[in-house]
Design a protein around this motif. Structure first.
Motif, PDB file in Angstrom:
ATOM      1  N   UNK A 223       0.911  -0.961  -0.096  1.00  0.00           N
ATOM      2  CA  UNK A 223      -0.025   0.092  -0.075  1.00  0.00           C
ATOM      3  C   UNK A 223       0.843   1.398   0.083  1.00  0.00           C
ATOM      4  N   UNK A 224       0.674   2.022  -1.032  1.00  0.00           N
ATOM      5  CA  UNK A 224       1.702   3.046  -1.244  1.00  0.00           C
ATOM      6  C   UNK A 224       0.655   4.418  -1.288  1.00  0.00           C
ATOM      7  N   UNK A 225       1.071   5.453  -0.159  1.00  0.00           N
ATOM      8  CA  UNK A 225       0.280   6.729   0.081  1.00  0.00           C
ATOM      9  C   UNK A 225       1.238   7.896   0.233  1.00  0.00           C
ATOM     10  N   UNK A 226       0.627   8.828  -0.622  1.00  0.00           N
ATOM     11  CA  UNK A 226       1.420  10.191  -0.510  1.00  0.00           C
ATOM     12  C   UNK A 226       0.739  11.010   0.493  1.00  0.00           C
ATOM     13  N   UNK A 227       1.713  11.396   1.492  1.00  0.00           N
ATOM     14  CA  UNK A 227       1.597  12.134   2.692  1.00  0.00           C
ATOM     15  C   UNK A 227       1.171  13.529   1.939  1.00  0.00           C
ATOM     16  N   UNK A 228       0.511  14.394   2.804  1.00  0.00           N
ATOM     17  CA  UNK A 228       0.058  15.902   2.562  1.00  0.00           C
ATOM     18  C   UNK A 228       1.420  16.706   2.295  1.00  0.00           C
ATOM     19  N   UNK A 229       2.521  16.041   2.877  1.00  0.00           N
ATOM     20  CA  UNK A 229       3.835  17.043   2.844  1.00  0.00           C
ATOM     21  C   UNK A 229       4.463  16.262   1.497  1.00  0.00           C
ATOM     22  N   UNK A 230       4.142  15.548   0.554  1.00  0.00           N
ATOM     23  CA  UNK A 230       4.998  14.999  -0.367  1.00  0.00           C
ATOM     24  C   UNK A 230       5.781  14.078  -0.063  1.00  0.00           C
ATOM     25  N   UNK A 231       5.803  13.425   1.342  1.00  0.00           N
ATOM     26  CA  UNK A 231       6.422  12.148   1.608  1.00  0.00           C
ATOM     27  C   UNK A 231       5.512  10.734   1.299  1.00  0.00           C
ATOM     28  N   UNK A 232       6.365   9.889   1.116  1.00  0.00           N
ATOM     29  CA  UNK A 232       5.776   8.498   0.819  1.00  0.00           C
ATOM     30  C   UNK A 232       5.747   7.431   1.908  1.00  0.00           C
ATOM     31  N   UNK A 233       4.563   7.214   2.128  1.00  0.00           N
ATOM     32  CA  UNK A 233       4.297   5.836   3.251  1.00  0.00           C
ATOM     33  C   UNK A 233       3.957   4.734   2.572  1.00  0.00           C
ATOM     34  N   UNK A 234       4.713   3.578   2.670  1.00  0.00           N
ATOM     35  CA  UNK A 234       4.629   2.141   2.037  1.00  0.00           C
ATOM     36  C   UNK A 234       4.447   1.488   3.155  1.00  0.00           C
ATOM     37  N   UNK A 235       3.560   0.552   3.109  1.00  0.00           N
ATOM     38  CA  UNK A 235       3.105  -0.588   3.898  1.00  0.00           C
ATOM     39  C   UNK A 235       3.038  -1.803   3.216  1.00  0.00           C
ATOM     40  N   UNK A 236       3.814  -3.028   3.605  1.00  0.00           N
ATOM     41  CA  UNK A 236       3.607  -4.092   2.964  1.00  0.00           C
ATOM     42  C   UNK A 236       3.355  -5.261   3.715  1.00  0.00           C
ATOM     43  N   UNK A 237       2.261  -6.192   3.244  1.00  0.00           N
ATOM     44  CA  UNK A 237       1.991  -7.207   4.028  1.00  0.00           C
ATOM     45  C   UNK A 237       2.454  -8.378   3.344  1.00  0.00           C
ATOM     46  N   UNK A 238       2.974  -9.522   4.072  1.00  0.00           N
ATOM     47  CA  UNK A 238       3.135 -10.614   3.488  1.00  0.00           C
ATOM     48  C   UNK A 238       2.192 -11.759   2.988  1.00  0.00           C
ATOM     49  N   UNK A 239       2.205 -11.728   1.734  1.00  0.00           N
ATOM     50  CA  UNK A 239       0.772 -12.529   1.346  1.00  0.00           C
ATOM     51  C   UNK A 239       1.525 -13.925   0.678  1.00  0.00           C
TER      52      UNK A 239
END
Length: 319
Positions: A110-126
């Motif tokens: 899951x790849x999310x652009x934060x309001x300040x332009x930073x990038x948060x990525x959360x990966x789940x093992x499938x």
């Protein structure tokens, strides 16, 4: 938490970071210039093993490519991957995708652009889900194949060879290429069964299937219609070439020799060979082939009867 957590000073955030470290998810945060600002233990183990920097998105990908860690790159060209990825990296506020890693694991990212332009990525093992998916796919493919296959001979069964005939007719009509179809029936098969037993009859059928497969090319198909009757489909083949192929199969059947651990006695077959006409469907072409087959049997068996235009006929004898 190391060099990536210096800005996370709030106690609550520290608890959150600790929880993320133990979650098994791969979590990372990159700033607007794609410098890595935070990576939990799972992410570090996946991407940063033995790496000392610089901790930018592109250099971390290059490190993985050099050292056999991180994501799998199908063509092995990390620079091409970077060129494809960077323009899309912040193209939408949020996106999700699956990716596989060189260690065999699969993650849902899951790849999310934060309001300040930073990038948060959360990966789940499938990985387990992907393995189950693969197992289900394989089971489905095996079930489909079994439903299409004659158990005794390993050839396409009646239903499947009919589907292949429909496809060949459509392709022939579209391309204007020739198409020949042959109905084949093993001669005096009941006598083989009655005299030598059903095991001998089964050996003949298996032998015929094997000889046919070895003689035919990849584009040609043969299937078992039922009993001792077979259907042969010959795309892009003239009547003369089709008759030649049939005679090659006939010669192998007439030899009578040990085969695959079984004694296969000499046997013969009759064949009705026709060429597709414009407007043919499975019923019209099979009716002509069937009539030619029975004409071959009436005229003494062990021969190929050519079903041509109405009122015309020709034959090729194996005698």
């Amino acid at each position: 938490m190391g060099r990536f957590t210096s800005q996370l000073n709030d106690e609550t955030l520290r608890y959150l970071v600790e929880a993320l470290d133990e979650s098994g998810q791969a979590v990372s945060i990159y700033d607007q210039d794609d410098n890595l600002r935070y990576a939990n233990k799972t992410y570090q183990n996946m991407f940063l093993e033995g790496y000392e920097g610089p901790f930018t998105f592109t250099e971390i990908l290059r490190h993985g490519a050099r050292n056999g860690v991180g994501v799998r790159i199908d063509d092995g060209d990390v620079e091409a991957l970077i060129a494809r990825t960077l323009p899309r990296r912040r193209s939408v506020p949020r996106k999700s995708f699956e990716t596989d890693f060189l260690d065999g694991r699969w993650f849902w990212m899951d790849h999310t652009i934060l309001p300040n332009g930073w990038v948060l990525t959360v990966g789940a093992d499938i990985t387990a889900l992907k393995h189950n998916e693969k197992t289900l796919r394989q089971a489905h493919s095996a079930a489909v194949l079994a439903s299409q296959t004659d158990l005794l001979t390993g050839l396409p069964n009646r239903r499947h060879i009919m589907e292949l005939l429909d496809e060949a007719l459509v392709a022939s009509t579209a391309s204007g290429s020739s198409l020949c179809v042959t109905m084949i029936d093993i001669d005096r098969f009941k006598v083989i069964n009655d005299t030598h037993g059903h095991d001998a009859g089964d050996a003949v059928l298996r032998h015929f299937a094997s000889v046919s497969r070895e003689t035919l090319g990849k584009q040609e198909s043969i299937g078992r219609m039922g009993g001792e009757e077979f259907l042969l489909i010959l795309p892009d083949t003239s009547l003369i070439d089709a008759a030649r192929l049939i005679e090659q199969i006939r010669q192998q059947c007439a030899r009578g020799q040990p085969w695959n651990g079984e004694i296969v006695r000499s046997y013969s077959f009759s064949a009705g060979l026709v060429e597709a006409h414009p407007g043919d469907d499975r019923n019209t072409i099979l009716n002509r082939a069937d009539r030619a087959l029975y004409a071959a049997k009436r005229q003494g068996r062990n021969r190929t009867k050519l079903g041509l235009q109405a009122g015309k006929s020709a034959e090729s004898s194996g005698r």
